[in-house]
Design a protein around this motif. Structure first.
Motif, PDB file in Angstrom:
ATOM      1  N   ALA A 184       0.946  -1.413  -0.103  1.00 64.54           N
ATOM      2  CA  ALA A 184       0.123   0.014   0.051  1.00 64.54           C
ATOM      3  C   ALA A 184       0.791   1.441   0.065  1.00 64.54           C
ATOM      4  O   ALA A 184       0.509   2.047  -0.638  1.00 64.54           O
ATOM      5  N   LEU A 185       2.146   1.288   0.648  1.00 63.12           N
ATOM      6  CA  LEU A 185       2.913   2.430   0.968  1.00 63.12           C
ATOM      7  C   LEU A 185       3.267   3.020  -0.569  1.00 63.12           C
ATOM      8  O   LEU A 185       3.132   4.064  -0.870  1.00 63.12           O
ATOM      9  N   PRO A 186       4.197   2.053  -1.154  1.00 62.19           N
ATOM     10  CA  PRO A 186       4.490   2.651  -2.683  1.00 62.19           C
ATOM     11  C   PRO A 186       3.184   2.837  -3.505  1.00 62.19           C
ATOM     12  O   PRO A 186       3.307   3.849  -4.272  1.00 62.19           O
ATOM     13  N   ALA A 187       2.312   2.261  -3.356  1.00 58.53           N
ATOM     14  CA  ALA A 187       0.932   2.423  -4.227  1.00 58.53           C
ATOM     15  C   ALA A 187       0.619   3.617  -4.057  1.00 58.53           C
ATOM     16  O   ALA A 187       0.060   4.497  -4.765  1.00 58.53           O
ATOM     17  N   ALA A 188       0.496   4.156  -2.634  1.00 58.01           N
ATOM     18  CA  ALA A 188      -0.097   5.263  -2.268  1.00 58.01           C
ATOM     19  C   ALA A 188       0.681   6.488  -2.783  1.00 58.01           C
ATOM     20  O   ALA A 188       0.249   7.740  -3.083  1.00 58.01           O
TER      21      ALA A 188
ATOM     22  N   LEU B 250      -9.695   0.847  -7.340  1.00 56.27           N
ATOM     23  CA  LEU B 250      -9.569  -0.625  -7.843  1.00 56.27           C
ATOM     24  C   LEU B 250      -8.580  -1.332  -6.851  1.00 56.27           C
ATOM     25  O   LEU B 250      -9.004  -2.412  -6.226  1.00 56.27           O
ATOM     26  N   GLY B 251      -7.342  -0.571  -6.617  1.00 65.21           N
ATOM     27  CA  GLY B 251      -6.448  -1.101  -5.669  1.00 65.21           C
ATOM     28  C   GLY B 251      -7.047  -1.222  -4.436  1.00 65.21           C
ATOM     29  O   GLY B 251      -6.770  -2.108  -3.624  1.00 65.21           O
ATOM     30  N   LEU B 252      -7.615  -0.247  -3.724  1.00 71.82           N
ATOM     31  CA  LEU B 252      -8.398  -0.136  -2.541  1.00 71.82           C
ATOM     32  C   LEU B 252      -9.150  -1.299  -2.139  1.00 71.82           C
ATOM     33  O   LEU B 252      -9.226  -1.902  -1.220  1.00 71.82           O
ATOM     34  N   SER B 253     -10.151  -1.531  -3.202  1.00 74.02           N
ATOM     35  CA  SER B 253     -11.185  -2.509  -2.817  1.00 74.02           C
ATOM     36  C   SER B 253     -10.636  -3.663  -2.918  1.00 74.02           C
ATOM     37  O   SER B 253     -11.049  -4.494  -2.326  1.00 74.02           O
ATOM     38  N   ILE B 254      -9.683  -4.046  -3.916  1.00 73.56           N
ATOM     39  CA  ILE B 254      -8.996  -5.360  -3.906  1.00 73.56           C
ATOM     40  C   ILE B 254      -8.116  -5.741  -2.474  1.00 73.56           C
ATOM     41  O   ILE B 254      -8.213  -6.652  -1.933  1.00 73.56           O
TER      42      ILE B 254
ATOM     43  N   VAL C  95      -2.596 -10.960  -8.674  1.00 80.39           N
ATOM     44  CA  VAL C  95      -2.328 -10.702 -10.001  1.00 80.39           C
ATOM     45  C   VAL C  95      -2.850  -9.425 -10.423  1.00 80.39           C
ATOM     46  O   VAL C  95      -2.356  -8.383 -11.035  1.00 80.39           O
ATOM     47  N   THR C  96      -3.934  -9.264 -10.207  1.00 78.18           N
ATOM     48  CA  THR C  96      -4.842  -8.047 -10.545  1.00 78.18           C
ATOM     49  C   THR C  96      -4.366  -6.758  -9.745  1.00 78.18           C
ATOM     50  O   THR C  96      -4.414  -5.839 -10.579  1.00 78.18           O
ATOM     51  N   LEU C  97      -4.163  -6.953  -8.519  1.00 74.09           N
ATOM     52  CA  LEU C  97      -3.651  -5.933  -7.790  1.00 74.09           C
ATOM     53  C   LEU C  97      -2.331  -5.553  -8.242  1.00 74.09           C
ATOM     54  O   LEU C  97      -2.030  -4.300  -8.474  1.00 74.09           O
ATOM     55  N   ALA C  98      -1.389  -6.509  -8.687  1.00 77.02           N
ATOM     56  CA  ALA C  98       0.143  -5.948  -9.253  1.00 77.02           C
ATOM     57  C   ALA C  98      -0.359  -5.405 -10.557  1.00 77.02           C
ATOM     58  O   ALA C  98       0.228  -4.304 -10.624  1.00 77.02           O
TER      59      ALA C  98
ATOM     60  N   SER D 152       1.025   3.304 -12.371  1.00 79.00           N
ATOM     61  CA  SER D 152       2.419   3.926 -12.381  1.00 79.00           C
ATOM     62  C   SER D 152       2.578   4.385 -13.809  1.00 79.00           C
ATOM     63  O   SER D 152       3.549   5.339 -14.274  1.00 79.00           O
ATOM     64  N   ARG D 153       1.933   4.249 -14.765  1.00 78.49           N
ATOM     65  CA  ARG D 153       2.011   4.679 -16.202  1.00 78.49           C
ATOM     66  C   ARG D 153       1.165   6.139 -16.520  1.00 78.49           C
ATOM     67  O   ARG D 153       1.270   6.347 -17.832  1.00 78.49           O
ATOM     68  N   HIS D 154       0.445   6.495 -15.712  1.00 80.74           N
ATOM     69  CA  HIS D 154      -0.174   7.497 -15.916  1.00 80.74           C
ATOM     70  C   HIS D 154       0.744   8.822 -15.281  1.00 80.74           C
ATOM     71  O   HIS D 154       1.515   8.718 -14.710  1.00 80.74           O
TER      72      HIS D 154
END
Length: 432
Positions: free
Chosen positions: A320-324, A341-345, A417-420, A427-429
């Motif tokens: 979560a931290l790097p994703a945040a 999407l990431g939070l709900s997963i 897999v979906t979370l990754a 990261s591509r945005h």
């Protein structure tokens, strides 16, 4: 969203838009009729909790509102059994304990005087079916990548509604999570243009179930502080209304109920929990002492060791931290949807329980991956997601210990897999 998934581009003529809207309405209406008849005659074990909590409050037996079995899971609360049978509950059916805030029992209490449980279930089933159909439309609004034709996205939504085990479980249980899913999607749809409304809607969702509070992080990502202010004010207003209507005693009982619910879990295909998967990987001698299969052999009660929660929290934080950090630098609408999407997963996979109905929300918005991934990668992720979470695959695995382990492992792998893929897409945005 960027047009990375399909080669389809350009504006849609008004005539075509109207045709698509009509076709979408017809398809969702046909699905709604099918879904209502699918579950109309089922005793709704989860929604029964709300009816009986309201019923006991209405007749002045508040001590029974938060009654529960000794280990919380696994049956009808002892004090409810007589009422369960007297009000049409099947002897082999269950009415699960009430674990929602007292406010809702108070609001429902008058209704229980003129609606018996089965009529109450059917009324809410009609509402829940409508909310699921509406959730597809809201998901299309916030999660359809540029370049994906509208009917393709609607087709995905209909496939999820018709084929997936999470939606089937939600309908059979008449789960209030359906309403929470709709409210969260509505809040995100309103977040950019109407942040105050988004905050108010999110407050109602969090007052039904506490977990939607996590989605306040999306207000930070989208840089909508007004949504956070209204969220806080809305929660305060609802809390005051709850205490004024229901008093302090039931709120204390509610907190105690949450504590009981967190001490144990259910080892079953309907709870594909990463925490339980970690327990099952332990040597037999290190398994928790309480692992008792319930009648029928399709589920077992498991006492959760104290170390499991912190371990799951640490693993979740490492993701979560790097994703945040990625998310907070990317406030655009497509990135916010990926944040949702990431939070709900994460909430579903790493939480204390991972009931199948928690996965309805991420399944509906999964095509948002197309705004950051290439066409091939997105289609692969979506295909494995729909297959692994299909009702057919759930039926393929037996409900014994071995079948449950293999199914839980499959579902956890599918969502990890979906979370990754979600983190990569985010990261591509572009930043800023």
């Amino acid at each position: 969203m960027s047009a990375t998934l399909f080669s389809y581009t350009g504006s849609v003529p008004p005539v075509q838009r109207r045709r698509e809207a009509v076709l979408t309405a017809v398809m969702l209406f046909v699905w709604s009729i099918w879904a209502w008849f699918l579950a109309a005659n089922i005793w709704s074990s989860d929604l029964a909790a709300l009816w009986f909590a309201g019923h006991f409050h209405a007749i002045g037996q508040d001590a029974l509102v938060y009654d529960a079995p000794a280990q919380f899971f696994g049956g009808t609360p002892p004090g409810w059994i007589a009422a369960h049978l007297a009000h049409g509950g099947p002897p082999a059916g269950l009415s699960f304990p009430y674990v929602y805030p007292p406010l809702w029992a108070g609001l429902i209490a008058p209704v229980t005087g003129w609606l018996e449980p089965i009529a109450f279930f059917r009324l809410f089933l009609a509402l829940h079916v409508a909310l699921l159909a509406g959730s597809v439309l809201l998901a299309e609004r916030i999660a359809r990548p540029d370049g994906m034709p509208r009917l393709v996205f609607i087709g995905w939504g209909l496939a999820v509604l018709t084929l997936s085990a999470p939606v089937r479980a939600s309908l059979y249980l008449n789960q209030p999570t359906i309403g929470v899913t709709f409210l969260v999607l509505l809040a995100v749809a309103c977040l950019r243009e109407r942040p105050r409304l988004a905050g108010g809607v999110l407050a109602v969702a969090a007052a039904i179930k506490l977990t939607p509070l996590v989605y306040a992080l999306l207000c930070v990502q989208a840089r909508r502080p007004r949504a956070l202010v209204v969220l806080a004010l809305g929660l305060a207003a609802l809390a005051l209304a709850s205490f004024a209507l229901m008093g302090t005693g039931l709120h204390q009982a509610f907190l105690e109920q949450l504590g009981r619910a967190g001490q144990n879990s259910v080892w079953a295909r309907g709870n594909p929990s990463l925490r339980l998967l970690l327990l099952d990987l332990l040597p037999a001698g290190e398994m928790p002492g309480t692992f008792v299969w319930m009648p029928g052999g399709e589920a077992a009660l498991v006492a959760l060791p104290r170390w499991l929660g912190p371990v799951a929290a640490v693993v979740a934080l490492l993701i979560a931290l790097p994703a945040a950090v990625l998310a907070v630098r990317r406030p655009g609408p497509a990135a916010v949807t990926l944040g949702l999407l990431g939070l709900s997963i994460g909430l579903a996979v790493f939480g204390p329980v991972s009931w199948l109905h928690y996965f309805v929300l991420p399944m509906l918005i999964a095509p948002a991956l197309g705004s950051g991934l290439g066409r091939g990668a997105t289609l692969i992720v979506l295909a494995q997601l729909l297959l692994a979470n299909s009702d057919a695959v759930l039926s393929f695995f037996p409900a014994d210990a071995d079948g449950t382990f293999r199914y839980v492992a499959l579902i956890c792998l599918s969502w990890l897999v979906t979370l990754a893929a979600t983190v990569v897409a985010l990261s591509r945005h572009p930043k800023g």
